[in-house]
Write an enzyme that holds these catalytic residues in place. Structure first.
Site, PDB file in Angstrom:
ATOM      1  N   SER A   1       0.843  -1.192   0.000  1.00  0.00           N
ATOM      2  CA  SER A   1       0.000   0.000   0.000  1.00  0.00           C
ATOM      3  C   SER A   1       0.886   1.252   0.000  1.00  0.00           C
ATOM      4  O   SER A   1       1.696   1.426  -0.909  1.00  0.00           O
ATOM      5  CB  SER A   1      -0.952  -0.035   1.195  1.00  0.00           C
ATOM      6  OG  SER A   1      -1.977   0.918   1.063  1.00  0.00           O
TER       7      SER A   1
ATOM      8  N   ASP B   1      -8.749  -6.668  -4.557  1.00  0.00           N
ATOM      9  CA  ASP B   1      -8.330  -5.339  -4.093  1.00  0.00           C
ATOM     10  C   ASP B   1      -8.852  -4.286  -5.068  1.00  0.00           C
ATOM     11  O   ASP B   1      -8.395  -4.201  -6.205  1.00  0.00           O
ATOM     12  CB  ASP B   1      -6.806  -5.302  -4.014  1.00  0.00           C
ATOM     13  CG  ASP B   1      -6.265  -3.988  -3.455  1.00  0.00           C
ATOM     14  OD1 ASP B   1      -7.053  -3.051  -3.235  1.00  0.00           O
ATOM     15  OD2 ASP B   1      -5.041  -3.914  -3.250  1.00  0.00           O
TER      16      ASP B   1
ATOM     17  N   HIS C   1      -7.949  -5.415  -0.144  1.00  0.00           N
ATOM     18  CA  HIS C   1      -6.647  -4.749  -0.023  1.00  0.00           C
ATOM     19  C   HIS C   1      -5.883  -5.220   1.210  1.00  0.00           C
ATOM     20  O   HIS C   1      -4.662  -5.383   1.164  1.00  0.00           O
ATOM     21  CB  HIS C   1      -6.874  -3.238   0.042  1.00  0.00           C
ATOM     22  CG  HIS C   1      -5.608  -2.437   0.124  1.00  0.00           C
ATOM     23  ND1 HIS C   1      -4.695  -2.385  -0.901  1.00  0.00           N
ATOM     24  CD2 HIS C   1      -5.103  -1.651   1.119  1.00  0.00           C
ATOM     25  CE1 HIS C   1      -3.683  -1.595  -0.573  1.00  0.00           C
ATOM     26  NE2 HIS C   1      -3.896  -1.155   0.661  1.00  0.00           N
TER      27      HIS C   1
END
Length: 394
Positions: free
Chosen positions: A167, A333, A366
């Protein structure tokens, strides 16, 4: 005061102490070592809180830098002093684990702008003797990586064996490979992209506006005025947390199940389990995280655009790179969908870079990069083992 409220106050107090005087290792950089920022200003003096795991080998060739995500910290594989919980990647980092500390020396620092000991908006501004608040210059991912490079220099390490992150950590990983290609032997960006999308910027703006709309935010001066914008920050966390999950995972875990009741309440309490879950996520988050840090770090992610410095040509960012890459995405995601990882892979292919790519099939969204996914663990272990053989690390 209830036991729960007393516990929350203790947690908030511990978090505040860790922001100013962290309990672990800290690298201090004085006035003669300023951090030059993309905003055209300098940050000086400043400090970086960090942790290390494993042992640096004799030729200093086995160092792995792990970059944390938006709400993470440097307690990647050790007990968090604020929450008392295991590190957020304790399942991945350690002896015999995918990032094997019997083999590698792992470094993880709190990013500049954070709230766990590195200089951030809750830190004391030496010019005023008060917390920076919004007087801290706006920061970028590149600024965070510049600071990390200074820490690596301080530790006496010339070249990193690998940089890894998911991320926002994946953004830092990519920035490392672009800013310091000669210092990164291998890069493993996970669940990330080469820039922040307009949809992601929109979600971040909703969160920032929620924080700033809280009357206790006090134009960012809440520490001085003895308040905390916990309601606004909780709403920001609730909105963001939805983006970390997938519809399939939410349906599987919660569906339309009611919370502690048999029938609808016909009111605005938490009728559904998903409502109760999000409220819990929001309220536990505010006890450990600084609201202004949330503003600064989301803004840094919004500004991230690797190709922006290369005339919009992403391939040019990786021109002549010798770094080995492995990109990992997750099928469910939607915050950083697989096509964003593929765009980086295509750019690396255009630059004739060494690159591999893995898409993990999962419905966990995610946040899958923070969870136990055997195929994901295998990808990390396999890539690092292959790179270690190429690097000559026994």
């Amino acid at each position: 005061m209830t036991i729960k409220a007393a516990g929350q106050l203790r947690t908030a107090e511990t978090a505040r102490n860790e922001a100013v005087e962290p309990s672990g290792p800290v690298a201090h950089f004085g006035p003669d070592e300023p951090l030059r920022l993309d905003a055209g200003r300098e940050l000086s003096p400043f400090q970086i809180a960090y942790n290390t795991y494993g042992t640096l080998n004799a030729d200093r060739s086995n160092a792995i830098y792990v970059c944390h995500a938006l709400t993470g910290d440097h307690h990647v594989a050790s007990t968090n002093p604020v929450t008392g919980r295991d590190g957020w990647w304790s399942s991945i980092i350690g002896p015999g684990k995918p990032i094997d500390t019997d083999r590698y020396f792992v470094i993880c620092s709190n990013v500049i702008g954070g709230c766990m000991g590195s200089t951030g908006p809750a830190s004391i501004d030496p010019a005023t003797g008060e917390p920076y608040g919004l007087d801290l210059p706006v920061l970028t991912i590149r600024d965070m990586v510049r600071a990390q490079a200074m820490l690596v220099d301080r530790l006496g390490i010339d070249t990193l064996f690998a940089v890894i992150g998911g991320s926002m950590g994946g953004m830092q990983c990519l920035q490392w490979a672009v800013s310091y290609p000669e210092r990164v032997f291998a890069a493993l960006p996970i669940a990330t992209g080469a820039r922040h999308s307009s949809q992601n910027i929109a979600f971040h703006e909703v969160g920032r506006q929620a924080v700033m709309a809280d009357p206790d935010w006090r134009a960012g001066r809440y520490i001085l005025e003895g308040t905390r914008p916990h309601k606004g920050l909780a709403v920001a966390r609730m909105a963001a947390h939805i983006t970390y999950l997938s519809e399939a995972a939410l349906q599987r875990k919660f569906g339309r199940n009611l919370q502690d009741r048999e029938v609808l309440g016909f009111g605005f309490d938490a009728d559904f389990q998903i409502e109760s879950y999000l409220r819990h996520q929001g309220m536990t988050f505010v006890d450990r995280f600084d609201a202004n840090s949330y503003l600064y770090m989301t803004r840094a992610m919004d500004y991230f655009d690797i190709a922006g410095d290369f005339g919009g040509r992403l391939g040019d960012a990786f021109k002549n790179t010798r770094t080995r890459f492995c990109l990992v995405s997750f099928s469910s995601d939607w915050l950083f969908p697989t096509e964003e990882s593929r765009a980086v892979v295509h750019a690396l292919n255009a630059a004739a870079a060494s690159v591999s790519f893995v898409e993990i099939e999962t419905d966990r969204g995610h946040d899958a990069f923070l969870l136990e996914e055997p195929e994901f663990f295998g990808a990390i272990r396999g890539f690092l083992s292959s790179a270690a053989r190429a690097r000559g690390i026994g």
